[in-house]
Design a protein around this motif. Structure first.
Motif, PDB file in Angstrom:
ATOM      1  N   UNK A  69       0.856  -1.187   0.000  1.00 34.34           N
ATOM      2  CA  UNK A  69       0.000   0.000   0.000  1.00 34.34           C
ATOM      3  C   UNK A  69       0.892   1.237   0.000  1.00 34.34           C
ATOM      4  N   UNK A  70       0.587   2.242  -0.820  1.00 33.50           N
ATOM      5  CA  UNK A  70       1.475   3.407  -0.911  1.00 33.50           C
ATOM      6  C   UNK A  70       1.476   4.301   0.319  1.00 33.50           C
ATOM      7  N   UNK A  71       0.469   4.178   1.201  1.00 31.23           N
ATOM      8  CA  UNK A  71       0.371   5.055   2.372  1.00 31.23           C
ATOM      9  C   UNK A  71       0.484   4.262   3.674  1.00 31.23           C
ATOM     10  N   UNK A  72      -0.265   3.184   3.798  1.00 34.00           N
ATOM     11  CA  UNK A  72      -0.213   2.367   5.005  1.00 34.00           C
ATOM     12  C   UNK A  72       1.009   1.454   4.935  1.00 34.00           C
ATOM     13  N   UNK A  73       1.901   1.639   5.871  1.00 28.01           N
ATOM     14  CA  UNK A  73       3.231   1.043   5.761  1.00 28.01           C
ATOM     15  C   UNK A  73       3.205  -0.475   5.683  1.00 28.01           C
ATOM     16  N   UNK A  74       2.379  -1.133   6.467  1.00 29.54           N
ATOM     17  CA  UNK A  74       2.454  -2.581   6.546  1.00 29.54           C
ATOM     18  C   UNK A  74       1.433  -3.324   5.712  1.00 29.54           C
ATOM     19  N   UNK A  75       0.541  -2.641   5.001  1.00 29.65           N
ATOM     20  CA  UNK A  75      -0.525  -3.317   4.271  1.00 29.65           C
ATOM     21  C   UNK A  75       0.019  -3.858   2.953  1.00 29.65           C
ATOM     22  N   UNK A  76      -0.094  -5.157   2.789  1.00 30.84           N
ATOM     23  CA  UNK A  76       0.463  -5.843   1.626  1.00 30.84           C
ATOM     24  C   UNK A  76      -0.649  -6.600   0.913  1.00 30.84           C
ATOM     25  N   UNK A  77      -0.775  -6.366  -0.389  1.00 26.84           N
ATOM     26  CA  UNK A  77      -1.767  -7.072  -1.211  1.00 26.84           C
ATOM     27  C   UNK A  77      -1.081  -8.215  -1.946  1.00 26.84           C
ATOM     28  N   UNK A 111      -5.193  -9.443   1.326  1.00 25.35           N
ATOM     29  CA  UNK A 111      -4.362  -8.376   1.874  1.00 25.35           C
ATOM     30  C   UNK A 111      -4.111  -8.692   3.340  1.00 25.35           C
ATOM     31  N   UNK A 112      -2.986  -8.215   3.852  1.00 29.42           N
ATOM     32  CA  UNK A 112      -2.573  -8.560   5.200  1.00 29.42           C
ATOM     33  C   UNK A 112      -1.691  -7.446   5.746  1.00 29.42           C
ATOM     34  N   UNK A 113      -1.765  -7.239   7.047  1.00 26.60           N
ATOM     35  CA  UNK A 113      -0.857  -6.317   7.730  1.00 26.60           C
ATOM     36  C   UNK A 113       0.439  -7.082   7.978  1.00 26.60           C
ATOM     37  N   UNK A 114       1.366  -6.971   7.051  1.00 26.64           N
ATOM     38  CA  UNK A 114       2.564  -7.805   7.085  1.00 26.64           C
ATOM     39  C   UNK A 114       3.528  -7.412   8.185  1.00 26.64           C
ATOM     40  N   UNK A 115       3.389  -6.235   8.742  1.00 24.54           N
ATOM     41  CA  UNK A 115       4.312  -5.785   9.787  1.00 24.54           C
ATOM     42  C   UNK A 115       3.652  -5.751  11.159  1.00 24.54           C
ATOM     43  N   UNK A 154      -4.627 -13.227   7.078  1.00 21.04           N
ATOM     44  CA  UNK A 154      -4.827 -12.739   5.714  1.00 21.04           C
ATOM     45  C   UNK A 154      -6.327 -12.666   5.431  1.00 21.04           C
ATOM     46  N   UNK A 155      -6.769 -11.518   4.922  1.00 23.53           N
ATOM     47  CA  UNK A 155      -8.157 -11.335   4.513  1.00 23.53           C
ATOM     48  C   UNK A 155      -8.247 -11.528   3.007  1.00 23.53           C
ATOM     49  N   UNK A 156      -9.298 -12.231   2.557  1.00 16.72           N
ATOM     50  CA  UNK A 156      -9.450 -12.509   1.149  1.00 16.72           C
ATOM     51  C   UNK A 156     -10.705 -11.838   0.610  1.00 16.72           C
ATOM     52  N   UNK A 157     -10.615 -11.422  -0.639  1.00 19.33           N
ATOM     53  CA  UNK A 157     -11.748 -10.798  -1.305  1.00 19.33           C
ATOM     54  C   UNK A 157     -12.802 -11.840  -1.617  1.00 19.33           C
ATOM     55  N   UNK A 158     -14.041 -11.371  -1.762  1.00 18.38           N
ATOM     56  CA  UNK A 158     -15.129 -12.277  -2.136  1.00 18.38           C
ATOM     57  C   UNK A 158     -15.062 -12.682  -3.595  1.00 18.38           C
ATOM     58  N   UNK A 159     -14.244 -11.977  -4.363  1.00 18.08           N
ATOM     59  CA  UNK A 159     -14.104 -12.305  -5.783  1.00 18.08           C
ATOM     60  C   UNK A 159     -12.876 -13.185  -5.982  1.00 18.08           C
TER      61      UNK A 159
END
Length: 1403
Positions: A408-416, A426-430, A436-441
């Motif tokens: 994520x360009x702003x949230x430091x630890x958010x990784x897609x 996506x997950x807060x990697x730090x 890990x949260x997954x999209x419904x699609x």
């Protein structure tokens, strides 16, 4: 930091996975490879500052023996030679695999070679887990497999001995540290054996103590009161065995505690051990801990003190080895942990990869944080800037392959992330929680691109975008909603594009979405509004990577290649686009304007042998690009020179990802299918460009196989004979025992014999009759009487007993009960009997064809056919027989059989039977469903009306199939035949030949696409000089009328410069004649498009690239003849492109202006009107200057006084040379200012002070080097103003005709404004003054050659030819100067400072 790598992961479930060398290397098995790590040198220190000691460590170097064993096998164990000098032939490494092979290697850091192998274990198809190299005898290697086969390999004689000590499943093996004939091994079900290898081998001790499998054994390295052996078992115990007593002396039980990494009720199933020294043993713990047992400190009986050294592994620890004072261990978590045994501290835990390295992502907020996605279901987040050597955390995805990552360009630890299954998460990697949260699609295939950008379908500030199965999907990470962008009503734009890559770019606070498509095009959308404003159409295949050059480098300076886009596709070349100014202009276009289309990149990087997968610009060094390809190499490019500079060939398989190290400018990272991530230094690579690696097809390396020793037969003792006899008796008594028989080796003769004597089993149609006939054979007399009575019309139903009594027989024949007792006599009882027989037989058999035969024989064909149809067992024979019933039945049967064949995937024969039943549509349908479109069309076209829509549907299906298989030529024909001209045009556009592009223009129903194809065709025609083809389609695209003029100009100039033929007519006349014949009209409104085409078009032919701008300017001049001054300006710009090529300049000048460059001649030829003979337009003067330059450089020029004066007049343009002088002064000043160091300059001057006074009192020249009539100064309001004539600049009193002798040359800018000064304020003030003066000049609106240099060259010719001379008397009296002196003094006063010394010499 030197080169290193994250190597492939170690194999699991073998205590022999690790082995250490006395030379400082550790090897471990990985798939079918062997990975070798260099052991770091750790100084032994007495202090406790272990953190400082480990902080200075470099990552370990790794070496890989690729394909150490056969493909699809796993190396089970490795073993180094314990002797530093190696074996008899310097062999030093052994390996064994699960295919039963054992190999010997001669390895060093510089080379590796296979020197020996044997496959004795392969006879049993067993895995070889036990492998060890004898320390007392370095020529002995011993291996053992799961069947208990032990092989002793003598490397000196290259002979092997196969010992059979029993069928024991060996899991681990350890040779005695001093006796080469003693071996200990652990077996299945907890058996520990100590055996002798001497002779035919024998078991010394067979010891039981463990309750479950024994996975590890290790000898005590030193002799105490006895030689001892330690074993580890799945029963969570270690046992110490006495060699002398043959029994267990101590038992070590693992402590019970919390089991990390396991669910409740689970536990580790693997336990290994290693005897460290006389009284210390290393072992694994229940949850992967590394434990140290101290045998000197028993707390009570069989309870010894233990210590947990580290918990780096989770779940299981599989193997342990020791190198010096370092302990290496590998576990279930795929890391190699290294512990310093003295300090009992972990130095590092080396992460490894057990899958392809798919993707890399650097955190935009903290670039030192690196995310690694691989095919082993793990995301590794690495803090490369940490003091810890490998500061990693692992995120697990349960067997999914991580194919794309984006921070994520702003949230430091958010990784897609995107996976191969199509899932998006996506997950807060730090953070502390790694859920890990997954999209419904979920995409239907792999997710190849994830990126963050502003919301398109909603008002999200930043949403997640993913690309997979051709779709672009927006995900809201807060609401978990998703949107298929091109399926939304507001964004449907005709045909849905198949997206392969997505990238966001911000330009002047405007958001741009860049999409790469599967047809090779790149589209640019303005967000919000989702407006397509630009397309790139240079690639022909699917886009694999899009990368913009960084706007600013890591050092803070602005990048030179800001706005450049690099694109890669399934082709081998990389295309570069300079889009900086283009994007800004396109974004500011008026609404309703057509999107810009570019078909030629700014540059093309050629070098890779196979498709390019990923690109990455260097954030540290300007103009450096790295690419990875399927040709197994990574390439660094220099964008400035467009050349490959360094090629890394350290990978063994195809590459998937690359990037520059986020903090170290000297490192590049690359990874791929070899399950390794390599960090390498470009400057250390010896290769410059890739080389295609072909699979070696030749002789396999010949290795002498070891000789197998056969056991000699010897006379058995009485006890041995007795034991052998007892065993043979037991086998004879045991009814279930079958002695295995060895099949004879197949030879040519016995193979032929077997084929010849093979018996064919005949099918029985009457199994019941045969069975009962045999069972009732003793009743043959009774049967014959029954048959006789039936033949004599007697009642066959009368019982046989009554008949026998009537015959006065004394004994009765027993009758077998059951319904089948009379069935076998059916053949003798007439029609009813045979019917009863066949019914009985049909009920008994399960073979449906046999049942059908029975029904057919009885004449029940109709029922047989129905039964066969219901069972799906119709045959061609039954279909043929059905014709005997009726034509209707035959057709129904044929149709049913056709349907049955279609279900069996025999679609061709199915269609034939449908046709035979006159079911044409069904026949076509079964062929279409199986993609047999040619056969389907053959039937449809010949049997159906031409207007039948099915024919068109078949053509469409055939077109799609051909496109998917890559046969675009066939697909385009099918689309045309189907009436889908737009689809045909798209397909023809992908073929990209001139004929296909022409057809695409004619067929396309979309005018915007027609223009795209026309531009592609035009580019091909332009560079191939095919004017005829272009004019055959130019009338269809009026917006490209400018192209007709450009191709004419380009072809004429190309022909002129490539041939020696003279041209009788000038260029504009030729173009005007052709345009009149072809009815070509063009106005000035098309000039911007023409100019843009020139800027964005290139080719590999350097000559054509050079003359293209020339042709472009001349074409614009031809179009602009209604504006004379603009026309002349464009002509002057075109000629200026050839200033560096005077020969070409001369020919083109004469082609344009055959009568010269005087105003009247220029106006007549170019403008069809006369110009005033006193016309002094700067554009005209520039043309005259270009002509003079060609005359000056020409070897054919005949020099005389008139020619000299004409050339001099063209060069001696005061305003132009003055502007060039200012530019040179500014350039010199800025260069001097960039190297200015105030500390060095503040030292006292040797010959004077900073105010300009020397020791002799002479005033040093501190004035600008400009000579003129105007100076400027800084006013009180902060603006520059004119001060009129400067008193400090010497002005020639007699004017320019007779300039006075020049004074001493002006000193450099550095000497006048920087030398000896403590600051640069005066210099900066002077530079601002010069720039202000330059801004007021208008002479350089058109490009000129360096007039100072031209004057210098002309002066040399004048002196050589002795032109412009005067009498000696006049020159001495200075009444009249020679022209050479006039020119020299002009050059001195007016020219650039760097040439003053030359002109002074000749003045």
């Amino acid at each position: 930091m030197d080169e290193f790598s994250l190597p492939p992961s170690p194999n699991w479930f073998s205590s022999g996975t690790l082995s250490s060398s006395p030379l400082g290397f550790v090897a471990y098995s990985s798939q079918n490879q062997i990975v070798i790590l260099e052991v770091p040198e750790i100084p032994v220190s007495s202090n406790e500052s272990w953190r400082e000691e480990s902080t200075g460590l470099n990552p370990p170097k790794s070496f890989i023996i690729n394909d150490a064993h056969e493909d699809k096998t796993k190396v089970c164990s490795v073993s180094w030679c314990p002797d530093p000098t190696g074996g008899p032939a310097q062999q030093n490494l052994a390996s064994a695999a699960d295919d039963g092979s054992v190999r010997i290697w001669r390895w060093s850091k510089e080379s590796c070679s296979l020197v020996g192998k044997h496959t004795l274990h392969s006879e049993n198809r067993a895995k070889v887990f036990g492998l060890d190299w004898s320390k007392p005898d370095p020529s002995l290697v011993v291996s053992a497999d799961e069947t208990g086969c032990i092989v002793c390999w003598d490397l000196t004689s290259n002979r092997t001995r196969k010992l059979g000590l029993g069928r024991y499943c060996v899991y681990s093996l350890a040779l005695h540290p001093e006796d080469p004939d003693i071996v200990g091994f652990g077996c299945k079900l907890g058996l520990v054996i100590i055996a002798s290898l001497a002779g035919n081998g024998r078991i010394i001790h067979k010891m039981r103590g463990h309750d479950e499998d024994c996975y590890g054994v290790s000898w005590c390295p030193v002799y105490g009161t006895d030689w001892r052996l330690v074993s580890s078992s799945r029963d969570k115990t270690l046992r110490i065995w006495s060699h002398a007593q043959g029994k267990s002396t101590h038992q070590l039980k693992l402590p019970q505690g919390f089991k990390r990494g396991y669910q409740q009720g689970q536990s580790s199933s693997f336990l290994t051990c290693h005897w460290l020294d006389e009284n210390r043993i290393l072992s694994s713990g229940e949850s992967g801990e590394l434990m140290l047992w101290d045998l000197n400190t028993p707390e009570k009986k069989d309870v010894f003190k233990f210590e947990i050294l580290h918990r780096e592994h989770n779940k299981s620890l599989f193997s342990i080895c020791v190198s010096g004072n370092l302990v290496y261990s590998v576990g279930h978590d795929r890391i190699v942990a290294v512990l310093q045994i003295n300090s009992k501290r972990v130095l590092y835990s080396l992460p490894t990869l057990n899958g392809f390295a798919y993707c890399l992502a650097s955190n935009p907020i903290d670039p030192s944080i690196l995310a690694i996605g691989s095919g082993d279901g793990l995301i590794r987040v690495w803090k490369t800037g940490s003091q810890k050597l490998f500061d990693l955390r692992h995120l697990r995805l349960n067997q999914s392959k991580v194919m794309s990552l984006a921070w994520h360009p702003v949230r430091e630890g958010l990784l897609a992330l995107g996976t191969d299954e199509g899932r998006v998460g996506w997950v807060d990697a730090l953070g502390s929680r790694n859920q890990i949260s997954f999209s419904n699609f979920q995409h239907r295939g792999g997710v190849y691109s994830v990126t963050w950008g502003p919301g398109i379908a909603d008002d999200s500030d930043l949403a997640l975008y993913t690309v997979g199965d051709g779709k672009l999907v927006q995900h809201n990470t807060k609401t978990e909603k998703f949107f298929d962008i091109f399926s939304l009503p507001d964004f449907i734009t005709g045909n849905k594009p198949n997206v392969s890559q997505a990238l966001w770019k911000t330009i002047d606070d405007k958001n741009v979405l860049v999409l790469g498509l599967d047809d090779g095009s790149v589209q640019f959308y303005h967000i919000p509004g989702f407006k397509l404003f630009m397309s790139l159409k240079s690639h022909k295949k699917l886009i694999q990577s899009l990368e913009f050059s960084p706007d600013f480098l890591s050092g803070g300076e602005e990048a030179k290649y800001k706005g450049w886009l690099a694109t890669a596709s399934n082709e081998n070349d990389i295309h570069l686009w300079d889009l900086g100014s283009i994007l800004a202009g396109a974004l500011s276009a008026e609404p309703g304007e057509e999107p810009l289309i570019f078909v030629t990149p700014t540059a093309v990087l050629v070098g890779h042998c196979l498709r390019v997968i990923e690109l990455a610009w260097s954030p540290h060094k300007d103009g450096k690009l790295v690419s990875v390809s399927y040709d197994c190499s990574a390439q660094v490019w220099d964008v400035e020179t467009l050349l490959p500079t360094f090629n890394f060939q350290g990978h063994s398989k195809r590459l998937m990802c690359c990037m520059w190290h986020p903090t170290n400018p000297d490192l590049v990272i690359s990874g791929g299918e070899d399950c390794s991530l390599v960090f390498w230094i470009p400057e250390k690579q010896t290769a410059q460009k890739p080389v295609l690696r072909k699979k070696k097809k030749g002789k396999v390396q010949e290795i002498e196989l070891p000789e197998v020793e056969i056991e000699e037969k010897k006379e058995l003792s009485f006890e041995e004979l007795l034991e052998k006899h007892r065993k043979s008796q037991e086998k004879r008594i045991d009814p279930e025992h079958h002695e295995p028989q060895r099949e004879p080796e197949p030879t040519f003769f016995n193979t032929k014999t077997a084929k010849r004597t093979k018996r064919i089993t005949k099918k029985s149609f009457f199994p019941v009759s045969s069975r009962t006939e045999g069972a009732n054979s003793f009743k043959v007399g009774e049967d014959c009487l029954k048959i006789s009575k039936f033949r004599n019309n007697e009642d066959p139903s009368q019982s046989l007993s009554d008949r026998l009594q009537s015959l006065n027989l004394d004994e009765t024949v027993p009758v077998l009960p059951g319904a089948e007792e009379q069935a076998y006599l059916g053949f003798f009882y007439g029609k009813d009997g045979v019917s009863r027989l066949l019914e009985t037989e049909s009920k008994d058999v399960e073979d449906f064809p046999t049942k059908c035969s029975h029904s057919l024989w009885m004449g029940n064909l109709d029922e047989t056919l129905k039964l066969a149809e219901s069972e799906g067992s119709l045959t061609e024979g039954l279909v043929a027989l059905s014709a005997g019933l009726s034509q209707v039945v035959w057709r129904q049967t044929a149709a049913a059989y056709a349907l049955q064949l279609s279900k069996e995937d025999n679609y061709m024969k199915s269609s034939e039977f449908f046709l035979s039943a006159h079911m044409v549509y069904d026949a076509i349908d079964v062929l279409r469903r199986n993609n047999a479109f040619q056969a389907a069309l053959a039937i449809a076209i010949t049997r159906l009306p031409e207007s039948d829509p099915l024919i068109q549907e078949l053509m469409v299906g055939w077109a799609k199939q051909a496109s998917q298989s890559g046969n675009l030529q066939l697909a385009s024909k099918c689309w045309v035949a189907a009436g889908r001209n737009d689809k045909a045009a798209d397909t023809l556009g992908k073929i990209s030949t001139k004929s296909s592009l022409k057809a695409a223009i004619v067929l396309s129903e979309d005018t915007s696409k027609s223009e795209i194809y026309a531009r592609q065709l035009y580019t091909e025609c332009l560079f191939s000089l095919d004017t005829d083809l272009w004019f055959s389609v130019s009338a269809l695209i009026p917006s490209l009328a400018w192209g007709s003029i450009l191709i004419l100009v380009f072809s004429h100039i190309h022909l002129l410069l490539k041939s020696d033929k003279s041209v009788s007519e000038h260029l504009f006349a030729l173009i005007e004649t052709t345009c009149s014949e072809k009815n070509v009209t063009c106005d000035k409104s098309q000039i911007p498009v023409l100019n843009q085409f020139i800027k964005t078009t290139t080719t590999s032919d350097k000559f054509k690239v050079r003359i293209l701008p020339v042709a472009g300017f001349i074409s614009q001049a031809f179009i602009s003849r209604s504006d004379p001054q603009l026309c002349l300006k464009l002509i002057s710009q075109g000629l200026a492109e050839l200033h560096s090529y005077p020969g070409e300049l001369e020919r083109v000048s004469k082609f344009l202006l055959p009568d010269g460059t005087q105003p009247q001649e220029v106006g007549k030829v170019l403008l069809s009107t006369s110009l005033d003979w006193q016309c002094n337009w700067p554009e005209l003067r520039n043309i005259q200057c270009s002509e003079a330059l060609s005359v000056l450089k020409s070897k054919e020029t005949v020099w005389n006084e008139q020619v000299m004066m004409d050339v001099a007049d063209a060069f001696m343009q005061e305003d132009v040379i003055f502007s060039q002088k200012i530019i040179a002064e500014i350039s010199e000043a800025e260069e001097a200012l960039s190297t200015f160091d105030p500390e060095k300059e503040s030292l006292p001057l040797e010959n004077g002070d900073a105010n300009g006074t020397s020791e002799s009192g002479e005033v040093i020249d501190l004035t600008p080097s400009l000579t003129g009539t105007q100076t400027v100064s800084l006013g009180g309001d902060g603006n520059w103003k004119s001060d009129g004539i400067s008193a400090e600049i010497a002005l020639p009193p007699q004017g320019l005709d007779n300039l006075p002798p020049p004074p001493k040359p002006t000193t450099s800018f550095y000497v006048r404004f920087l030398q000896g000064r403590s600051d640069s304020l005066k210099a900066q003030e002077e530079i601002q003054k010069l720039k202000w003066i330059l801004s007021k000049q208008s002479a350089l609106l058109v490009p000129y050659p360096d007039l100072t240099q031209c004057c210098r060259d002309l002066l040399l010719i004048i002196l050589e030819k002795k032109l412009g001379s005067v009498s000696q008397e006049e020159e001495e009296e200075e009444k009249k100067l020679s022209f050479s002196k006039k020119l020299a003094r002009f050059g001195y006063y007016k020219g650039t400072r760097i040439n003053q010394q030359f002109f002074l010499k000749h003045s």
